[in-house]
Design a protein around this motif. Structure first.
Motif, PDB file in Angstrom:
ATOM      1  N   CYS A  60     -13.669 -15.401   6.120  1.00 11.70           N
ATOM      2  CA  CYS A  60     -12.695 -14.969   5.113  1.00 11.70           C
ATOM      3  C   CYS A  60     -13.106 -15.453   3.723  1.00 11.70           C
ATOM      4  CB  CYS A  60     -11.315 -15.508   5.461  1.00 11.70           C
ATOM      5  SG  CYS A  60     -10.018 -14.836   4.413  1.00 11.70           S
ATOM      6  N   GLU A  61     -13.242 -14.514   2.798  1.00 15.88           N
ATOM      7  CA  GLU A  61     -13.581 -14.851   1.416  1.00 15.88           C
ATOM      8  C   GLU A  61     -12.345 -14.896   0.531  1.00 15.88           C
ATOM      9  OE1 GLU A  61     -16.638 -12.270  -0.065  1.00 15.88           O
ATOM     10  OE2 GLU A  61     -18.182 -13.371   0.998  1.00 15.88           O
ATOM     11  N   SER A  62     -11.376 -14.032   0.803  1.00 15.37           N
ATOM     12  CA  SER A  62     -10.129 -14.073   0.046  1.00 15.37           C
ATOM     13  C   SER A  62      -8.992 -13.574   0.925  1.00 15.37           C
ATOM     14  CB  SER A  62     -10.235 -13.223  -1.226  1.00 15.37           C
ATOM     15  OG  SER A  62     -10.246 -11.843  -0.907  1.00 15.37           O
ATOM     16  N   PHE A  63      -7.794 -14.047   0.598  1.00 15.16           N
ATOM     17  CA  PHE A  63      -6.618 -13.711   1.388  1.00 15.16           C
ATOM     18  C   PHE A  63      -5.429 -13.784   0.447  1.00 15.16           C
ATOM     19  CE2 PHE A  63      -3.394 -14.406   4.689  1.00 15.16           C
ATOM     20  CZ  PHE A  63      -3.858 -13.575   5.699  1.00 15.16           C
ATOM     21  N   THR A  64      -4.811 -12.653   0.153  1.00 16.36           N
ATOM     22  CA  THR A  64      -3.730 -12.600  -0.820  1.00 16.36           C
ATOM     23  C   THR A  64      -2.498 -11.949  -0.226  1.00 16.36           C
ATOM     24  OG1 THR A  64      -5.541 -11.787  -2.210  1.00 16.36           O
ATOM     25  CG2 THR A  64      -3.507 -12.236  -3.296  1.00 16.36           C
ATOM     26  N   ALA A  65      -1.351 -12.562  -0.449  1.00 15.01           N
ATOM     27  CA  ALA A  65      -0.096 -11.996   0.044  1.00 15.01           C
ATOM     28  C   ALA A  65       0.344 -10.851  -0.853  1.00 15.01           C
ATOM     29  CB  ALA A  65       0.980 -13.074   0.084  1.00 15.01           C
TER      30      ALA A  65
ATOM     31  N   ALA B   6      -7.204  -8.865   2.502  1.00 16.90           N
ATOM     32  CA  ALA B   6      -8.242  -9.833   2.845  1.00 16.90           C
ATOM     33  C   ALA B   6      -9.625  -9.246   2.608  1.00 16.90           C
ATOM     34  CB  ALA B   6      -8.107 -10.250   4.307  1.00 16.90           C
ATOM     35  N   VAL B   7     -10.570 -10.128   2.323  1.00 15.00           N
ATOM     36  CA  VAL B   7     -11.983  -9.770   2.272  1.00 15.00           C
ATOM     37  C   VAL B   7     -12.681 -10.704   3.252  1.00 15.00           C
ATOM     38  CG1 VAL B   7     -14.067  -9.637   0.864  1.00 15.00           C
ATOM     39  CG2 VAL B   7     -11.856  -9.022  -0.133  1.00 15.00           C
ATOM     40  N   VAL B   8     -13.348 -10.092   4.249  1.00 12.74           N
ATOM     41  CA  VAL B   8     -13.979 -10.856   5.321  1.00 12.74           C
ATOM     42  C   VAL B   8     -15.416 -10.390   5.490  1.00 12.74           C
ATOM     43  CG1 VAL B   8     -13.898 -11.368   7.800  1.00 12.74           C
ATOM     44  CG2 VAL B   8     -11.769 -11.117   6.516  1.00 12.74           C
ATOM     45  N   VAL B   9     -16.338 -11.340   5.600  1.00 11.58           N
ATOM     46  CA  VAL B   9     -17.732 -11.006   5.882  1.00 11.58           C
ATOM     47  C   VAL B   9     -17.961 -11.210   7.376  1.00 11.58           C
ATOM     48  CG1 VAL B   9     -20.132 -11.642   5.474  1.00 11.58           C
ATOM     49  CG2 VAL B   9     -18.523 -11.630   3.579  1.00 11.58           C
TER      50      VAL B   9
ATOM     51  N   GLY C 264      -9.699  -5.231   3.614  1.00 15.94           N
ATOM     52  CA  GLY C 264      -8.645  -4.613   4.400  1.00 15.94           C
ATOM     53  C   GLY C 264      -7.311  -5.295   4.280  1.00 15.94           C
ATOM     54  N   THR C 265      -6.452  -4.951   5.223  1.00 20.11           N
ATOM     55  CA  THR C 265      -5.093  -5.479   5.216  1.00 20.11           C
ATOM     56  C   THR C 265      -4.751  -6.104   6.566  1.00 20.11           C
ATOM     57  OG1 THR C 265      -4.213  -3.357   5.944  1.00 20.11           O
ATOM     58  CG2 THR C 265      -4.243  -3.762   3.570  1.00 20.11           C
TER      59      THR C 265
END
Length: 160
Positions: free
Chosen positions: A33-38, A46-49, A61-62
């Motif tokens: 996980c690179e970012s996770f925003t509510a 989310a941005v996941v590698v 994605g979401t």
């Protein structure tokens, strides 16, 4: 493709439920996980590698939480677009139950992939999806157990 798993977590069901609904805990537990925003109480961006065999991609994605029945469980639905690599979708039903050592967390997950990912071979994709789900819940268990052993929460449960 469907896969299941379970973890016994050394924390009360109420504490585990709180963790499952805490964006910071969720972000710390998602592999890559690179970012996770509510976006709202139930939806997160989310941005996941992730790497699946020879294909490594950044998925945007979401994650949507639904069918909440605290502190018994809920449904998690996630989907991500990885550009040329394709897409992935996953839904998981998470169930919590009391156990002698704390809380038994059980999940039943289903995943789908498309694009280049679908061409890799279902056995490899299933293996990676299963590994990612298992890693998420293992990290969640470690995070929750560490929180509890640090003395946070157990004495506070049920007061408020």
């Amino acid at each position: 493709m469907e896969f299941t798993g379970s973890q016994t977590i050394a924390a009360s069901r109420e504490q585990v439920w709180k963790g499952l609904n805490d964006p910071l805990v969720l972000q710390a537990c998602v592999p890559g996980c690179e970012s996770f925003t509510a976006e709202s109480e139930d939806e997160f961006k989310a941005v996941v590698v992730a790497a699946v065999g020879p294909v490594k991609a950044k998925f945007k994605g979401t994650l949507l939480l639904s069918e909440r029945d605290g502190p018994n469980g809920y449904r998690i639905a996630g989907q991500g677009e990885g550009g040329i690599a394709g897409f992935g979708k996953m839904t998981a039903v998470v169930t919590l139950a009391d156990a002698d050592e704390g809380t038994l967390l059980t999940y039943v997950a289903e995943a789908q992939v498309g694009g280049k990912l679908a061409q890799i071979g279902s056995r490899l994709v299933t293996s990676v999806a299963n590994k990612l789900a298992a890693e998420f819940f293992k990290r969640f268990n470690t995070t929750m157990s560490a929180t509890m052993s640090a003395g946070q929460g157990m004495e506070q449960v049920g007061h408020g």
